[in-house]
Design a protein around this motif. Structure first.
Motif, PDB file in Angstrom:
ATOM      1  N   SER A 383     -11.901 -87.629 101.778  1.00  0.00           N
ATOM      2  CA  SER A 383     -13.256 -87.682 102.340  1.00  0.00           C
ATOM      3  C   SER A 383     -14.276 -86.945 101.482  1.00  0.00           C
ATOM      4  N   ALA A 384     -13.808 -86.235 100.448  1.00  0.00           N
ATOM      5  CA  ALA A 384     -14.742 -85.471  99.616  1.00  0.00           C
ATOM      6  C   ALA A 384     -15.669 -86.416  98.857  1.00  0.00           C
ATOM      7  N   LEU A 385     -16.833 -85.915  98.550  1.00  0.00           N
ATOM      8  CA  LEU A 385     -17.791 -86.603  97.682  1.00  0.00           C
ATOM      9  C   LEU A 385     -17.135 -87.218  96.455  1.00  0.00           C
ATOM     10  N   GLU A 386     -16.181 -86.450  95.895  1.00  0.00           N
ATOM     11  CA  GLU A 386     -15.596 -86.823  94.608  1.00  0.00           C
ATOM     12  C   GLU A 386     -14.671 -88.032  94.713  1.00  0.00           C
ATOM     13  N   THR A 387     -14.296 -88.410  95.926  1.00  0.00           N
ATOM     14  CA  THR A 387     -13.469 -89.607  96.086  1.00  0.00           C
ATOM     15  C   THR A 387     -14.158 -90.629  97.005  1.00  0.00           C
ATOM     16  N   GLN A 388     -15.479 -90.646  96.948  1.00  0.00           N
ATOM     17  CA  GLN A 388     -16.281 -91.632  97.681  1.00  0.00           C
ATOM     18  C   GLN A 388     -17.109 -92.448  96.696  1.00  0.00           C
ATOM     19  N   PRO A 389     -17.442 -93.697  97.001  1.00  0.00           N
ATOM     20  CA  PRO A 389     -16.904 -94.482  98.112  1.00  0.00           C
ATOM     21  C   PRO A 389     -15.423 -94.797  97.870  1.00  0.00           C
ATOM     22  N   LEU A 390     -14.723 -95.092  98.941  1.00  0.00           N
ATOM     23  CA  LEU A 390     -13.287 -95.315  98.854  1.00  0.00           C
ATOM     24  C   LEU A 390     -12.994 -96.813  98.778  1.00  0.00           C
ATOM     25  N   HIS A 391     -13.182 -97.366  97.562  1.00  0.00           N
ATOM     26  CA  HIS A 391     -12.927 -98.799  97.405  1.00  0.00           C
ATOM     27  C   HIS A 391     -11.432 -99.102  97.313  1.00  0.00           C
ATOM     28  N   HIS A 392     -10.644 -98.138  96.785  1.00  0.00           N
ATOM     29  CA  HIS A 392      -9.238 -98.427  96.472  1.00  0.00           C
ATOM     30  C   HIS A 392      -8.466 -97.108  96.534  1.00  0.00           C
ATOM     31  N   GLN A 396      -8.184 -94.093  93.653  1.00  0.00           N
ATOM     32  CA  GLN A 396      -8.758 -92.754  93.876  1.00  0.00           C
ATOM     33  C   GLN A 396      -7.708 -91.680  93.661  1.00  0.00           C
TER      34      GLN A 396
ATOM     35  N   ARG B  84     -17.132 -96.423  92.134  1.00  0.00           N
ATOM     36  CA  ARG B  84     -15.922 -95.664  91.778  1.00  0.00           C
ATOM     37  C   ARG B  84     -14.650 -96.403  92.236  1.00  0.00           C
ATOM     38  N   GLY B  85     -13.830 -96.779  91.270  1.00  0.00           N
ATOM     39  CA  GLY B  85     -12.535 -97.359  91.604  1.00  0.00           C
ATOM     40  C   GLY B  85     -12.602 -98.774  92.144  1.00  0.00           C
ATOM     41  N   LEU B 119     -25.517 -89.315  94.952  1.00  0.00           N
ATOM     42  CA  LEU B 119     -24.090 -88.999  95.061  1.00  0.00           C
ATOM     43  C   LEU B 119     -23.603 -88.302  93.787  1.00  0.00           C
ATOM     44  N   GLU B 123     -21.948 -84.497  93.175  1.00  0.00           N
ATOM     45  CA  GLU B 123     -20.657 -84.318  92.501  1.00  0.00           C
ATOM     46  C   GLU B 123     -20.804 -83.436  91.258  1.00  0.00           C
ATOM     47  N   ARG B 403     -12.448 -78.172  88.503  1.00  0.00           N
ATOM     48  CA  ARG B 403     -13.895 -78.048  88.752  1.00  0.00           C
ATOM     49  C   ARG B 403     -14.211 -77.482  90.127  1.00  0.00           C
ATOM     50  N   VAL B 431     -22.011 -88.582 101.921  1.00  0.00           N
ATOM     51  CA  VAL B 431     -20.716 -89.251 102.120  1.00  0.00           C
ATOM     52  C   VAL B 431     -20.879 -90.437 103.075  1.00  0.00           C
ATOM     53  N   ALA B 434     -22.401 -93.213 101.207  1.00  0.00           N
ATOM     54  CA  ALA B 434     -21.439 -93.837 100.290  1.00  0.00           C
ATOM     55  C   ALA B 434     -20.529 -94.798 101.054  1.00  0.00           C
ATOM     56  N   ARG B 435     -20.182 -94.404 102.273  1.00  0.00           N
ATOM     57  CA  ARG B 435     -19.331 -95.282 103.084  1.00  0.00           C
ATOM     58  C   ARG B 435     -20.053 -96.583 103.434  1.00  0.00           C
ATOM     59  N   ARG B 438     -19.841 -98.756 100.504  1.00  0.00           N
ATOM     60  CA  ARG B 438     -18.509 -99.350 100.416  1.00  0.00           C
ATOM     61  C   ARG B 438     -18.448-100.658 101.211  1.00  0.00           C
TER      62      ARG B 438
END
Lengths: 447, 447
Positions: A383-392, A396, B84-85, B119, B123, B403, B431, B434-435, B438
């Motif tokens: 859920s962190a900024l660094e793994t958003q958006p969660l496309h896959h 991630q 991302r991803g 976003l 980050e 980081r 966040v 970002a969702r 997505r």
């Protein structure tokens, strides 16, 4: 007959936004749960179904997280964690001869091994790692330390041609190996392997003795192999053969062999390893940092070799971050193979879990999230900024997740890390102890 | 005359266990403080002396941390953080033509740019980055977004031979570039650069126009260059010259040029870049992941080229982690140079700070911790298990720090991250947004 309506009691139900079981390959299960009892995985099933079927003593709910098999760090020298950053950016010989060996000579002891392993376990748990393949002196102390902390490990029984603090003669290395093996035979968490150091530090007679004993005791053989071009050249000079050919002559190129590094390989050697069932532990960051070369990870995997991932020791890496290591393995493989599709995210995660378990002979008990296996699990917050958006999800996990996003870890169903807190380790005490080692080592270096 | 005993008021005093000023090179100052007033560094001095000399409005004390210059991410496409991803592990052409371009065509807009940059800023701040060299469409929206969040940026003014959502014709690209440049001229945080996309997407006439305008406006030129072997081969086919030779003919190989990637270089090209004052931005993880090749980072640095580090866009990397990128640069350089001493920890940290600042023409204001420069600073906690024992501060920063250990960040003296919390950004809102992206992007992909 049991009543189909009556829920079954179990120790633990972990509900996660995503479960990545690794086997079957390429699967991400949304809103799934893992039921655990007696340290063993009972079932992997949709959350709603799990709630109907089980009456767990504890439920852990992590809707924003992915549950993955605990990572397997397939090559470590964890006592050396106390030497993190003590010497860097040096050619291998200078690094070893002028820094690492003199320091080790002054400080190596059971206490050094115990404290280094303890620091390492804390770091590993905080990074989602539940199992290591260990390679250092004082395997007795290591085994006891891993066991005390409930951490899963394959412990190398060192064999090297010269005397060390652990043993003074060939016979003593083998006698002590036998003793340590005997002591831990049948343990549910700790097992042993032979760990002849490297082709350039072990003679033919000792390799033959390792082969014979490994066969008798049914143990893997954990060996640094084809790490550098210099190692290969030296073997040709001294033995008239490349190390793999020499080891083949000695009967060691087989499915017991855990070959670490493997940066110098011909096509024929890759196919020999595949045919014989050799496992390869890829340590990309150590290989890069020591300028050792590039392991052809994708070519090995495509040839059918079991590929595992290891961080190597902290003195050369300088961490035990299997998320970072897996990511480096995945991206480096593409340029080395000249193919952006090489070692994709699923394949990389597989190498870091099931691949490691297979390499060290633990795949019947860990490495995937499947009913009947030990509940060695890591839960990773996405859920962190660094793994958003969660496309896959798996992209991630491999390409964007930092190990600090690991929230929970279980080994054999025991909660070892709970919402980032080490359950039964004293983190502050471990840091304080590391600081004392810093002073002791600094004193050695200036003396 | 001022009374030598009377302490001088200032806005902020930051006391740290260690200050790594980057200039002078190779120095770690223990128990030092940085005094800041009006956004500018007044002095770097021992804590005890600082307490006697200054009467700060605020003191921030971080005894377990290292204070470093804010990191400079010297090549980004930050609106793409929303991708991302979205597609990985694919050959470049498939990735671009079947995934990235169709998605961009469907979603690119000022809102996409604004939300992606927002976003990214969150980050970046959480990872110790205080400045970026940006390269994407809608530079007007980017500039306004960076400015609103008090983030330092050099914004690329795109030039490309085909119509996009940003501009439909050559003239429109140049007209809009001029307008955006005019609007931000003299801004304390945001400046512009020309950003012709790449040798294979910009014709000679447009490159000549870029050169002329860059000279007139005194702007850098930010260009993807020698990224892949295919790019070089295509240029030889179409122009009879390698891209660097072609650009030299067009007058662009000079000290305005920020050359990004540079994985395909001859000795002669390295020396030409050094002579002409070209800066090189090394994006090691993007180069590895896209199988582009190896930038000879150490050879460039040894030839005297200014070396900077960039993450590239999140769609290809998949993060904005400058700690990870710098570490990858440092370890990869050693194997590429076949020298374990190549790009040592101090040199790598320099590339990630002062090198980036020099490359983008900001080194008179940022990139080091020196009196007179802007207070763009990052404070990195080293007390975690993962950076213990602390034998060597800069080794830990480059080789072992994640980081997430960045605790505090300031830009121009303004506290942007305080003990891991974004001071003036709504992390939960970012966040949530970002969702939403997505869902929108998923809808495009399945439509």
């Amino acid at each position: 007959m049991t009543n189909p309506q009556a829920p079954q009691t179990c120790d633990l139900l972990i509900e996660a936004g995503f479960v990545v079981p690794v086997e079957p390959h390429g699967v991400v299960l949304e809103d799934h749960a893992v039921a655990v009892d007696g340290g063993v995985i009972l079932a992997v099933l949709p959350i709603a179904e799990a709630r109907a079927r089980y009456a767990p003593k504890e439920t852990v709910s992590r809707p924003d997280a992915a549950l993955i098999p605990g990572l397997v760090n397939a090559h470590t020298h964890n006592p050396m964690t106390l030497l993190r950053g003590v010497a860097d950016d040096l050619p291998l010989k200078v690094w070893l001869q002028q820094h690492i060996w003199p320091i080790e000579a002054a400080v190596i002891s059971p206490a050094f091994v115990e404290d280094g392993v303890t620091l390492a376990i804390a770091e590993l748990l905080r990074g989602g790692v539940t199992c290591v393949n260990e390679n250092y002196f004082f395997p007795d102390v290591q085994a006891a330390t891993y066991r005390r902390h409930g951490f899963r490990a394959r412990i190398g029984l060192p064999v090297i041609d010269f005397p060390t603090a652990w043993a003074k003669s060939d016979d003593e290395y083998f006698d002590k190996a036998g003793e340590v093996h005997d002591q831990w035979r049948g343990d549910p968490l700790v097992a042993t392997a032979f760990a002849p150091h490297a082709p350039y530090t072990v003679n033919d007679a000792n390799f033959e003795r390792v082969r014979m004993l490994a066969d008798q005791l049914d143990l893997p053989v954990h060996l640094h192999l084809h790490e550098t071009a210099q190692e290969v050249a030296q073997s040709i000079d001294e033995h008239g053969q490349r190390p793999i050919a020499r080891l083949d002559r000695l009967g060691l190129i087989n499915d017991r062999l855990i070959a670490v590094h493997m940066t110098q390989l011909t096509e024929a050697e890759i196919h020999l390893c595949a045919e014989r069932g050799v496992s390869v532990v890829h340590c990309p960051e150590s290989n890069l940092k020591l300028a050792s070369g590039f392991c052809p990870a994708c070519a090995l995997a495509r040839a059918g070799v079991t590929l595992a991932i290891g961080t190597d020791g902290v003195a050369s890496n300088n961490d035990l971050d299997m998320f970072g290591e897996t990511r480096t393995a995945a991206i480096l493989a593409k340029t080395v193979a000249d193919d952006a599709a090489a070692l994709d995210a699923f394949a990389a995660l597989r190498a870091a879990t099931l691949g490691g378990a297979k390499a060290i002979g633990f795949d019947h008990i860990v490495g995937t999230i499947e009913a009947g296996k030990q509940a060695d699990l890591a839960c990773v917050d996405l859920s962190a900024l660094e793994t958003q958006p969660l496309h896959h999800v798996v992209s991630q996990l491999v390409y964007a997740t930092g190990r600090h996003q690991v929230g929970d870890v279980w080994i054999a169903g025991r909660h070892k890390l709970r919402e980032r807190v080490l359950v039964d380790m004293d983190a502050a005490g471990i840091v304080a102890n590391a600081r004392q080692w810093r002073e002791r080592i600094a004193a050695v270096r200036t003396s």
